[in-house]
Design a protein around this motif. Structure first.
Motif, mmCIF file in Angstrom:
data_model
loop_
_atom_site.group_PDB
_atom_site.id
_atom_site.type_symbol
_atom_site.label_atom_id
_atom_site.label_comp_id
_atom_site.label_asym_id
_atom_site.label_seq_id
_atom_site.Cartn_x
_atom_site.Cartn_y
_atom_site.Cartn_z
ATOM 1 N N SER A 1 0.837 -1.198 0.000
ATOM 2 C CA SER A 1 0.000 0.000 0.000
ATOM 3 C C SER A 1 0.874 1.250 0.000
ATOM 4 N N ARG A 2 0.275 2.379 -0.348
ATOM 5 C CA ARG A 2 1.010 3.643 -0.346
ATOM 6 C C ARG A 2 1.533 3.962 1.046
ATOM 7 N N GLU A 3 0.690 3.731 2.064
ATOM 8 C CA GLU A 3 1.101 4.025 3.434
ATOM 9 C C GLU A 3 2.286 3.151 3.848
ATOM 10 N N ASP A 4 2.216 1.852 3.522
ATOM 11 C CA ASP A 4 3.303 0.944 3.878
ATOM 12 C C ASP A 4 4.583 1.306 3.131
ATOM 13 N N SER A 5 4.454 1.681 1.867
ATOM 14 C CA SER A 5 5.646 2.027 1.091
ATOM 15 C C SER A 5 6.297 3.302 1.619
ATOM 16 N N GLU A 6 5.489 4.244 2.091
ATOM 17 C CA GLU A 6 6.047 5.470 2.675
ATOM 18 C C GLU A 6 6.835 5.162 3.946
ATOM 19 N N ASP A 7 6.256 4.348 4.817
ATOM 20 C CA ASP A 7 6.943 3.986 6.058
ATOM 21 C C ASP A 7 8.226 3.209 5.772
ATOM 22 N N ALA A 8 8.145 2.240 4.855
ATOM 23 C CA ALA A 8 9.311 1.427 4.532
ATOM 24 C C ALA A 8 10.391 2.262 3.861
ATOM 25 N N ALA A 9 9.997 3.189 2.997
ATOM 26 C CA ALA A 9 10.971 4.016 2.281
ATOM 27 C C ALA A 9 11.780 4.868 3.250
ATOM 28 N N SER A 10 11.112 5.430 4.254
ATOM 29 C CA SER A 10 11.823 6.230 5.251
ATOM 30 C C SER A 10 12.826 5.378 6.012
ATOM 31 N N ARG A 11 12.398 4.200 6.429
ATOM 32 C CA ARG A 11 13.274 3.301 7.189
ATOM 33 C C ARG A 11 14.463 2.841 6.337
ATOM 34 N N LEU A 12 14.200 2.496 5.086
ATOM 35 C CA LEU A 12 15.262 2.000 4.212
ATOM 36 C C LEU A 12 16.243 3.108 3.837
ATOM 37 N N ALA A 13 15.737 4.304 3.606
ATOM 38 C CA ALA A 13 16.633 5.426 3.280
ATOM 39 C C ALA A 13 17.563 5.724 4.449
ATOM 40 N N LEU A 14 17.028 5.675 5.672
ATOM 41 C CA LEU A 14 17.874 5.866 6.851
ATOM 42 C C LEU A 14 18.876 4.724 7.003
ATOM 43 N N GLY A 15 18.430 3.509 6.662
ATOM 44 C CA GLY A 15 19.345 2.375 6.699
ATOM 45 C C GLY A 15 20.505 2.564 5.744
ATOM 46 N N PHE A 16 20.220 3.131 4.562
ATOM 47 C CA PHE A 16 21.306 3.397 3.620
ATOM 48 C C PHE A 16 22.246 4.473 4.148
ATOM 49 N N ILE A 17 21.698 5.536 4.732
ATOM 50 C CA ILE A 17 22.552 6.592 5.295
ATOM 51 C C ILE A 17 23.540 6.001 6.300
ATOM 52 N N ASP A 18 23.085 4.996 7.044
ATOM 53 C CA ASP A 18 23.949 4.330 8.016
ATOM 54 C C ASP A 18 25.117 3.591 7.367
ATOM 55 N N THR A 19 25.014 3.281 6.072
ATOM 56 C CA THR A 19 26.095 2.563 5.379
ATOM 57 C C THR A 19 27.116 3.506 4.756
ATOM 58 N N LEU A 20 26.864 4.802 4.744
ATOM 59 C CA LEU A 20 27.764 5.741 4.068
ATOM 60 C C LEU A 20 29.191 5.730 4.615
ATOM 61 N N PRO A 21 29.399 5.680 5.942
ATOM 62 C CA PRO A 21 30.788 5.610 6.423
ATOM 63 C C PRO A 21 31.546 4.394 5.898
ATOM 64 N N GLU A 22 30.870 3.237 5.799
ATOM 65 C CA GLU A 22 31.538 2.044 5.276
ATOM 66 C C GLU A 22 31.780 2.171 3.777
ATOM 67 N N ILE A 23 30.828 2.753 3.038
ATOM 68 C CA ILE A 23 31.044 2.987 1.612
ATOM 69 C C ILE A 23 32.254 3.896 1.415
ATOM 70 N N LYS A 24 32.358 4.934 2.228
ATOM 71 C CA LYS A 24 33.513 5.835 2.123
ATOM 72 C C LYS A 24 34.805 5.081 2.409
ATOM 73 N N ARG A 25 34.818 4.275 3.460
ATOM 74 C CA ARG A 25 36.036 3.523 3.800
ATOM 75 C C ARG A 25 36.456 2.620 2.641
ATOM 76 N N LEU A 26 35.499 1.896 2.071
ATOM 77 C CA LEU A 26 35.814 0.991 0.967
ATOM 78 C C LEU A 26 36.288 1.753 -0.266
ATOM 79 N N MET A 27 35.648 2.871 -0.556
ATOM 80 C CA MET A 27 36.052 3.649 -1.724
ATOM 81 C C MET A 27 37.469 4.194 -1.568
ATOM 82 N N LEU A 28 37.840 4.591 -0.372
ATOM 83 C CA LEU A 28 39.208 5.073 -0.161
ATOM 84 C C LEU A 28 40.224 3.954 -0.371
ATOM 85 N N THR A 29 39.858 2.705 -0.011
ATOM 86 C CA THR A 29 40.773 1.590 -0.292
ATOM 87 C C THR A 29 40.871 1.339 -1.788
ATOM 88 N N ASP A 30 39.762 1.500 -2.516
ATOM 89 C CA ASP A 30 39.801 1.313 -3.970
ATOM 90 C C ASP A 30 40.695 2.357 -4.632
#
Length: 306
Positions: A97-126
């Motif tokens: 549903s639209r309501e469920d997708s809105e709630d999930a999208a917020s949670r998933l977007a925040l989950g991705f933000i939490d991965t940014l420090p690790e993405i940065k670390r890996l990119m610096l090694t590359d």
């Protein structure tokens, strides 16, 4: 040409093109019809680059306070755009549903933000791996600004993180944007370790179920692909592990083709233009054999201890 004749042709074709065919109905999502925006996803990658390499894609900030401010603005904008695009991706599924997708999208977007420090670390090694493998480069900044591997790997590492969070459609779009721009085709499902480098890069293909270790270097034209597919009872390909495992400290030279669920042992070297469908032990050199003209023997592949 008379105006009414032109209008008749235009009107007739508009009518034909406006009708939905059964074939088209199969291709269009059955849900709300929301689609992720390619332009917005390009902006997502641009924001990630400015966040993890802030002194290269924005004006250099000498003050930590100023730097934090601009990164904060970027992260907030990234979250806003990504949340909306994730919601559009989720709504491909008519059962959400639209309501469920809105709630999930917020949670998933925040989950991705939490991965940014690790993405940065890996990119610096590359970036470091590319610097250590290319005598033609003058400094790290040249790699970050110029080398296609950086663009391809930012796209891949972002897409891989999104895929691990269970986000549909968007990871594949992101890696295909890099494929179009760089000629490097990395499926977001592949697993790639740290200190990964691709020299030149054009024509590199890395399949969905590849597992690549640390300190691996590929050259242009390398294919890490599937040898064949298993089919289900309906004749559809079964998504099972079918691509190579490349262990740590492996170098694969240009135009080598490595196919199937085989393992390239650590500290091995795969020469250029090799066609490889069998595993090789750690510390191997896989090279083209020499042609013996007196017997008209063709080139053969030889495996030597490293």
């Amino acid at each position: 040409m008379k105006l009414n004749f032109a209008e008749e042709i235009l009107s007739r074709n508009i009518g034909l093109l406006s009708k939905s065919s059964p074939e088209e109905d199969l291709m269009v999502p059955a849900g709300t019809g929301a689609f992720p925006s390619l332009e917005c996803l390009r902006e997502v990658i641009s924001l990630v680059k400015s966040i993890i390499f802030p002194d290269f894609f924005n004006r250099r900030r000498n003050s930590c306070v100023t730097r934090a401010h601009y990164i904060g603005v970027g992260v907030d904008k990234l979250y806003t755009i990504l949340r909306r695009e994730i919601e559009n991706g989720l709504r491909f599924d008519e059962s959400i549903s639209r309501e469920d997708s809105e709630d999930a999208a917020s949670r998933l977007a925040l989950g991705f933000i939490d991965t940014l420090p690790e993405i940065k670390r890996l990119m610096l090694t590359d970036v470091e791996a590319m610097f250590n493998n290319d005598p033609a480069v003058e400094n790290f900044g040249e790699i970050i600004l110029c080398y296609p591997v950086v663009q391809a790997m930012v796209h891949y590492r972002v897409a891989h993180s999104l895929l691990k969070l269970g986000i549909p459609v968007i990871p594949r779009i992101i890696t295909e944007l890099a494929h179009s721009d760089t000629g490097i085709d990395i499926h977001p499902g592949a697993t790639i370790g740290q200190y990964f480098s691709i020299d030149h890069g054009t024509g590199v293909v890395i399949g969905e179920t590849c597992v690549i270790g640390d300190h691996v270097t590929l050259y242009q034209g390398v294919t890490l692909g599937a040898r064949n597919f298993s089919l289900d009872s309906n004749g559809r390909p079964v998504n099972i592990p079918r691509h190579p495992i490349i262990e740590d400290n492996v170098t694969i030279y240009s135009n080598a083709t490595v196919l199937g669920r085989i393992t390239i042992g650590h500290d091995s070297i795969i020469g250029g233009n090799i066609w490889l469908t069998e595993s090789v032990p750690p510390g191997s050199k896989v090279l083209q054999g020499k042609t013996i003209s007196s017997n008209n023997k063709p080139n053969t592949t030889t495996v030597q201890p490293n």
